[in-house]
Design an enzyme around this catalytic site. Structure first.
Site, short mmCIF file in Angstrom:
data_model
loop_
_atom_site.label_atom_id
_atom_site.label_comp_id
_atom_site.label_asym_id
_atom_site.label_seq_id
_atom_site.Cartn_x
_atom_site.Cartn_y
_atom_site.Cartn_z
N HIS A 2 0.83 -1.22 0.00
CA HIS A 2 0.00 0.00 0.00
C HIS A 2 0.85 1.25 0.00
O HIS A 2 2.08 1.21 0.14
CB HIS A 2 -0.96 0.00 1.19
CG HIS A 2 -0.29 -0.13 2.53
ND1 HIS A 2 0.42 0.89 3.11
CD2 HIS A 2 -0.23 -1.16 3.40
CE1 HIS A 2 0.88 0.51 4.28
NE2 HIS A 2 0.52 -0.75 4.47
N CYS A 42 3.82 -5.18 6.26
CA CYS A 42 3.37 -4.76 4.93
C CYS A 42 4.53 -4.19 4.11
O CYS A 42 5.55 -3.79 4.65
CB CYS A 42 2.28 -3.70 5.04
SG CYS A 42 0.66 -4.35 5.45
#
Length: 288
Positions: free
Chosen positions: A247, A263
Site C-alpha cells: 500500500h 506490509c
C-alpha cells in the site's frame, strides 16, 4: 495483459478505512496496517512454484492502530485478468476465479472439503486463487490462509480460468519492488518493509484484494493491495488475522527502511501506477 487507466472517482472514497491487519492504521504519519493476500511459471500440466528465502531486518517503529475501518473494492475499476488464450497459455500464469462459493479439498479424493470460500473476499474483491498444478478436472491452488504456502484442490466446475503474465518481486535486503512482464521490467521502486520485530514474511504469494482506502492522505495512501501471505510474528493485528498488504503511505521518509509491521510500503504515486498494472491473482514473491 491489459492496462487500464485509473479513474480516481471521488464517489468511491469512503469516510473510513478497513485495516490490512499487519500494518496498523492511524492519523499519525508513521503508521500502517497489514492485510491478508503467490508465481508459478505457466500451467500446462503442473506449473512450477518457487518459494523465497528467509528474512532478516532491523529498525522498529511504534504505530497506533484503529480497528474500525471500511475500504472499497476497485478490482473491476483498474486492471483485470486476461481470459484464457491458447496462444499465450505457455507464457502466462493461471488464475482460478470463483464462479460462486468454492469448496477446497486436501486431496481430490476427499469426500468433504477442508475450506470454503465465498465468491468475494471480506473486502469485496472477487475471490481468486493462484494455480499451482492441474490434474484432470482438478486444480491445485495456493490459498490465502495460514500457514503461508498452504495449497488445496478445487474442482473445475467451481472456477473459471484467467491468465496473468505479470509477477511482482520484493527484495527485502535491497528494499526494492520490481514488476516483471515475463523477463521485461515494467516498474522498479524503493519500498519500506517490516521491522526486525515484525518482518515481512518471505514466500510466494498473490494479490487477493485491490482497494480504495477512502483516505489518500492517510497511513495507507490512496490504494492498498491485500496479498495471500500472513505475518510470521503477529497472529492477529488491528482486529484482523495478520494479513500482509502492499500500500501507499503518508510517511514517505520511511521508504527504503524497515518500518512496518510486515506490509510493503510504496510511495503514493507508485501505488497508483501499480493499480493500473496489477490484476487480482498477480504472483508476489518476497525474498530476503
Amino acid at each position: 495483459m491489459k492496462n487500464t487507466k485509473i479513474t480516481y472517482i471521488a464517489s468511491l472514497l469512503l469516510a473510513t478505512t478497513m485495516v490490512f491487519t499487519a500494518c496498523g492504521k492511524s492519523s499519525e504519519s508513521n503508521q500502517e496496517a497489514v492485510t491478508a493476500t503467490a508465481e508459478a511459471p505457466v500451467v500446462t500440466e503442473a506449473p512450477v512454484v518457487t518459494e523465497a528465502p528467509v528474512v532478516t531486518e532491523a529498525p522498529s517503529t511504534t504505530e497506533v492502530v484503529e480497528e474500525n475501518n471500511s475500504w472499497s473494492d476497485i478490482s473491476e475499476v483498474f486492471g483485470d485478468e486476461e481470459t484464457v488464450d491458447e496462444e499465450v497459455i505457455d507464457e502466462s500464469t493461471y488464475i482460478a476465479r470463483a464462479l460462486g462459493s468454492v469448496d477446497v479439498y486436501l486431496t481430490p479424493d476427499d469426500a468433504e472439503s477442508t475450506w470454503s470460500f465465498e465468491d468475494t473476499t471480506e473486502y469485496g474483491s472477487k475471490t481468486v486463487f493462484l494455480v499451482n498444478e492441474i490434474d484432470g478436472d482438478w486444480y491445485n491452488v495456493h490459498l490465502p490462509v495460514r500457514p503461508n504456502g498452504t495449497t488445496g484442490w478445487v474442482h473445475i466446475d467451481q472456477v473459471e480460468i484467467r491468465t496473468v503474465s505479470l509477477h511482482v518481486m520484493v527484495d527485502q535486503s535491497e528494499r526494492l519492488l520490481t514488476v516483471f512482464d515475463g523477463d521485461e521490467v515494467l516498474l522498479s521502486t524503493s519500498v519500506a518493509v517490516g521491522t526486525e520485530e515484525n518482518p515481512s514474511p518471505n514466500g510466494y504469494f498473490y494479490i487477493t484484494d485491490k482497494l480504495l482506502t477512502g483516505n489518500p492522505s492517510g497511513a495507507y495512501g490512496p490504494v492498498a493491495f491485500g496479498i495471500s501471505g500472513f505475518s510470521d510474528t503477529l497472529s492477529s493485528f488491528a482486529g484482523g488475522p495478520g494479513q500482509i498488504g502492499i500500500h501507499g503511505t503518508n510517511n514517505p521518509d520511511s521508504i527504503g527502511t524497515a518500518a512496518s509491521h510486515g506490509c510493503i510500503r510504496v510511495n503514493n504515486d507508485v501505488i497508483l501506477d501499480l493499480s493500473e498494472l496489477l490484476p487480482l491473482g498477480t504472483p508476489v514473491t518476497i525474498q530476503a
